[in-house]
Design a protein around this motif. Structure first.
Motif, mmCIF file in Angstrom:
data_model
loop_
_atom_site.group_PDB
_atom_site.id
_atom_site.type_symbol
_atom_site.label_atom_id
_atom_site.label_comp_id
_atom_site.label_asym_id
_atom_site.label_seq_id
_atom_site.Cartn_x
_atom_site.Cartn_y
_atom_site.Cartn_z
ATOM 1 N N GLU A 43 6.204 8.929 9.870
ATOM 2 C CA GLU A 43 5.455 8.580 9.219
ATOM 3 C C GLU A 43 4.034 7.347 9.504
ATOM 4 O OE1 GLU A 43 9.166 6.220 6.491
ATOM 5 O OE2 GLU A 43 8.588 7.791 4.721
ATOM 6 N N GLU A 83 1.884 9.297 11.475
ATOM 7 C CA GLU A 83 0.492 10.166 9.958
ATOM 8 C C GLU A 83 -0.014 9.355 9.246
ATOM 9 O OE1 GLU A 83 1.624 11.978 5.387
ATOM 10 O OE2 GLU A 83 3.124 12.180 7.226
ATOM 11 N N LYS A 84 0.589 8.311 9.230
ATOM 12 C CA LYS A 84 -0.693 7.103 8.602
ATOM 13 C C LYS A 84 -1.458 7.294 9.627
ATOM 14 C CE LYS A 84 1.954 4.767 5.126
ATOM 15 N NZ LYS A 84 2.129 4.579 4.428
ATOM 16 N N ASP A 104 -7.659 1.835 -2.103
ATOM 17 C CA ASP A 104 -6.589 1.905 -2.817
ATOM 18 C C ASP A 104 -6.283 3.415 -3.069
ATOM 19 O OD1 ASP A 104 -6.652 -1.470 -3.281
ATOM 20 O OD2 ASP A 104 -7.032 -1.117 -5.072
ATOM 21 N N GLU A 142 -6.069 5.587 0.765
ATOM 22 C CA GLU A 142 -4.024 5.392 1.143
ATOM 23 C C GLU A 142 -3.370 7.373 1.322
ATOM 24 O OE1 GLU A 142 -0.942 2.214 0.896
ATOM 25 O OE2 GLU A 142 -3.314 1.644 1.210
ATOM 26 N N SER A 143 -3.039 7.075 -0.243
ATOM 27 C CA SER A 143 -1.922 8.234 -0.148
ATOM 28 C C SER A 143 -2.721 9.678 -0.568
ATOM 29 C CB SER A 143 -1.302 7.912 -1.320
ATOM 30 O OG SER A 143 -1.819 7.779 -3.092
ATOM 31 N N ALA A 144 -3.728 9.909 -0.516
ATOM 32 C CA ALA A 144 -3.928 11.364 -0.372
ATOM 33 C C ALA A 144 -4.809 12.025 0.529
ATOM 34 C CB ALA A 144 -5.515 11.251 -1.073
ATOM 35 N N LYS A 145 -3.914 13.224 0.589
ATOM 36 C CA LYS A 145 -3.682 14.319 1.674
ATOM 37 C C LYS A 145 -5.222 15.077 1.246
ATOM 38 C CE LYS A 145 0.871 13.799 2.106
ATOM 39 N NZ LYS A 145 1.197 12.129 3.233
ATOM 40 N N SER A 161 -8.730 15.706 -2.902
ATOM 41 C CA SER A 161 -7.440 15.859 -2.306
ATOM 42 C C SER A 161 -7.064 16.619 -2.792
ATOM 43 C CB SER A 161 -6.592 14.884 -2.143
ATOM 44 O OG SER A 161 -5.490 14.957 -1.986
#
Length: 165
Positions: free
Chosen positions: A47, A50-51, A91, A94-97, A115
């Motif tokens: 993880e 990945e970040k 915001d 941060e979690s988008a792919k 995304s």
């Protein structure tokens, strides 16, 4: 203001892509080891990697979005609007792919961010004619409801219709 934002984003992307001096790398490596020891046990090393891989992509998307904002709105208006947009993007991304960005369209769109090929954020600017002149209504749309308008600014553009609109 815009130059400061771009410089900061570039600096962050350089750190994550390894384009830094060797003493900085050594300090970052030491910091990384200490930080890894302090991380909660639920966060796996994969993880973390990945970040670290996502950060340069996010930085490139933000830089490209800022360029589109300046192109469509002009530097002065973009400088006024960008801090609000940047906060929302920080915001959201941060979690988008699988991120991508599209620039100005023929209508209101300043830029849109996708995304996994699904639109998650769109900045729009619409020229409005009122009795005292023209206004630029700058707003954004964000997931989960892309129909809702979130106001950023109503900017007076003058009595005459601005060029390019």
């Amino acid at each position: 203001m815009f130059k400061k934002i771009v410089s900061l984003v570039l600096a962050v992307s350089f750190v994550f892509t390894g384009v830094v001096g060797t003493s900085t790398v050594a300090a970052a490596d030491h910091h990384s080891q200490v930080t890894k020891q302090n991380l909660s046990s639920s966060m796996r090393e994969s993880e973390i990697k990945e970040k670290q891989q996502v950060a340069p992509i996010v930085a490139r998307i933000i830089i490209k979005a800022a360029e589109f904002a300046v192109k469509k709105l002009g530097k002065k208006i973009a400088d006024d609007v960008w801090p609000v947009v940047k906060k929302k993007l920080d915001d959201l991304l941060e979690s988008a792919k699988d991120l991508s960005v599209k620039g100005p369209g023929g209508g209101e769109r300043v830029f849109a961010i996708f995304s996994d090929k699904t639109e998650i954020f769109r900045l729009d600017a619409k020229l409005l004619k009122k009795s005292d002149g023209y206004y630029l209504w700058v707003h954004y749309h964000i997931r989960p409801n892309m129909e809702d308008h979130h106001d950023i600014a109503n900017i007076y553009m003058g009595k005459d219709k601005p060029g390019g609109w």
